[in-house]
Design a protein around this motif. Structure first.
Motif, PDB file in Angstrom:
ATOM      1  N   ALA A  23      33.566   2.264  -6.127  1.00  0.00           N
ATOM      2  CA  ALA A  23      34.997   2.386  -6.302  1.00  0.00           C
ATOM      3  C   ALA A  23      35.590   2.588  -4.928  1.00  0.00           C
ATOM      4  O   ALA A  23      36.543   1.903  -4.735  1.00  0.00           O
ATOM      5  CB  ALA A  23      35.247   3.876  -7.095  1.00  0.00           C
ATOM      6  N   GLN A  24      35.169   3.514  -4.060  1.00  0.00           N
ATOM      7  CA  GLN A  24      35.739   3.632  -2.666  1.00  0.00           C
ATOM      8  C   GLN A  24      35.593   2.524  -1.765  1.00  0.00           C
ATOM      9  O   GLN A  24      36.661   1.829  -1.092  1.00  0.00           O
ATOM     10  CB  GLN A  24      35.077   4.714  -1.867  1.00  0.00           C
ATOM     11  N   GLY A  27      38.266   0.161  -2.991  1.00  0.00           N
ATOM     12  CA  GLY A  27      39.563   0.516  -2.882  1.00  0.00           C
ATOM     13  C   GLY A  27      40.202   0.843  -4.410  1.00  0.00           C
ATOM     14  O   GLY A  27      41.203   0.784  -4.584  1.00  0.00           O
ATOM     15  N   MET A  29      41.093   2.977  -7.840  1.00  0.00           N
ATOM     16  CA  MET A  29      41.221   4.353  -8.559  1.00  0.00           C
ATOM     17  C   MET A  29      40.328   4.038  -9.958  1.00  0.00           C
ATOM     18  O   MET A  29      40.849   3.129 -10.438  1.00  0.00           O
ATOM     19  CB  MET A  29      42.587   4.700  -8.744  1.00  0.00           C
ATOM     20  N   SER A  51      36.787  13.774  -5.095  1.00  0.00           N
ATOM     21  CA  SER A  51      37.144  12.642  -6.305  1.00  0.00           C
ATOM     22  C   SER A  51      38.708  12.203  -6.508  1.00  0.00           C
ATOM     23  O   SER A  51      39.000  11.146  -6.835  1.00  0.00           O
ATOM     24  CB  SER A  51      36.598  13.052  -7.475  1.00  0.00           C
ATOM     25  N   TRP A  54      39.697   8.644  -5.562  1.00  0.00           N
ATOM     26  CA  TRP A  54      39.118   7.444  -6.100  1.00  0.00           C
ATOM     27  C   TRP A  54      39.349   7.426  -7.894  1.00  0.00           C
ATOM     28  O   TRP A  54      38.868   6.656  -8.550  1.00  0.00           O
ATOM     29  CB  TRP A  54      37.696   7.078  -5.725  1.00  0.00           C
TER      30      TRP A  54
END
Length: 169
Positions: A23-24, A27, A29, A51, A54
């Motif tokens: 997810a990071q 980029g 959420m 957390s 994200w």
């Protein structure tokens, strides 16, 4: 799908860590819309330090009223298909993306047991839906085995695995 006996807390934490990393990297959420897991997906993700970078939000919508008011599931869908259905899971995941600022969402609805099953929808029946903003939602039917905790644990793992698949394709 892994056997529930292999789905230890450590295994779920490792899976959540992989979701967080991907997810990071993208980029994005994340958001969860949960019924039968009662927030366990959100817990697994937010057990990780940092957390908030994200993970946007988790909505626990156990009742039909909550599914309608919090996630925009249509009454007609619930009356026609039931709470544990592909249509409801798809509306839950889409509602999460419409109401939250996440880029990807997962939704789960199922019968964890030990009560609540029917011949058409036995205990262990779970629908999971995933959607990335700007794309079509997809849903998958699962038939998990075991007691209530085992069904819920398998649901969390399948939900997170699906997020990984969606983000790494």
């Amino acid at each position: 799908m892994m056997l529930s006996s292999l789905l230890t807390d450590a295994a779920l934490a490792a899976l959540a860590t992989r979701v967080a990393t991907v997810a990071q990297q993208h980029g994005l959420m994340l958001a969860s819309a949960e019924s039968c897991t009662g927030g366990w997906i959100a817990k697994a993700l937010t057990d990780l330090s940092g957390s908030s970078a994200w993970f946007e939000a988790g909505v626990v919508s156990y009742s039909n009223e909550a599914k309608m008011s919090l996630l925009g599931v249509r009454r007609e869908t619930l009356e026609r298909a039931g709470a544990v259905s592909e249509a409801t899971a798809l509306e839950m995941v889409s509602g999460a993306l419409e109401r939250l600022h996440a880029g990807v969402a997962v939704a789960v609805t199922g019968i964890a047991g030990p009560a609540g099953g029917t011949p058409e929808k036995p205990v262990g029946t779970v629908w999971i839906a995933w959607r990335r903003r700007g794309s079509e939602a997809r849903a998958q039917l699962f038939h998990f085995t075991g007691d209530r905790e085992a069904v819920r644990r398998q649901t969390v793992a399948a939900a997170l695995e699906g997020v990984l698949q969606m983000l790494t394709v």
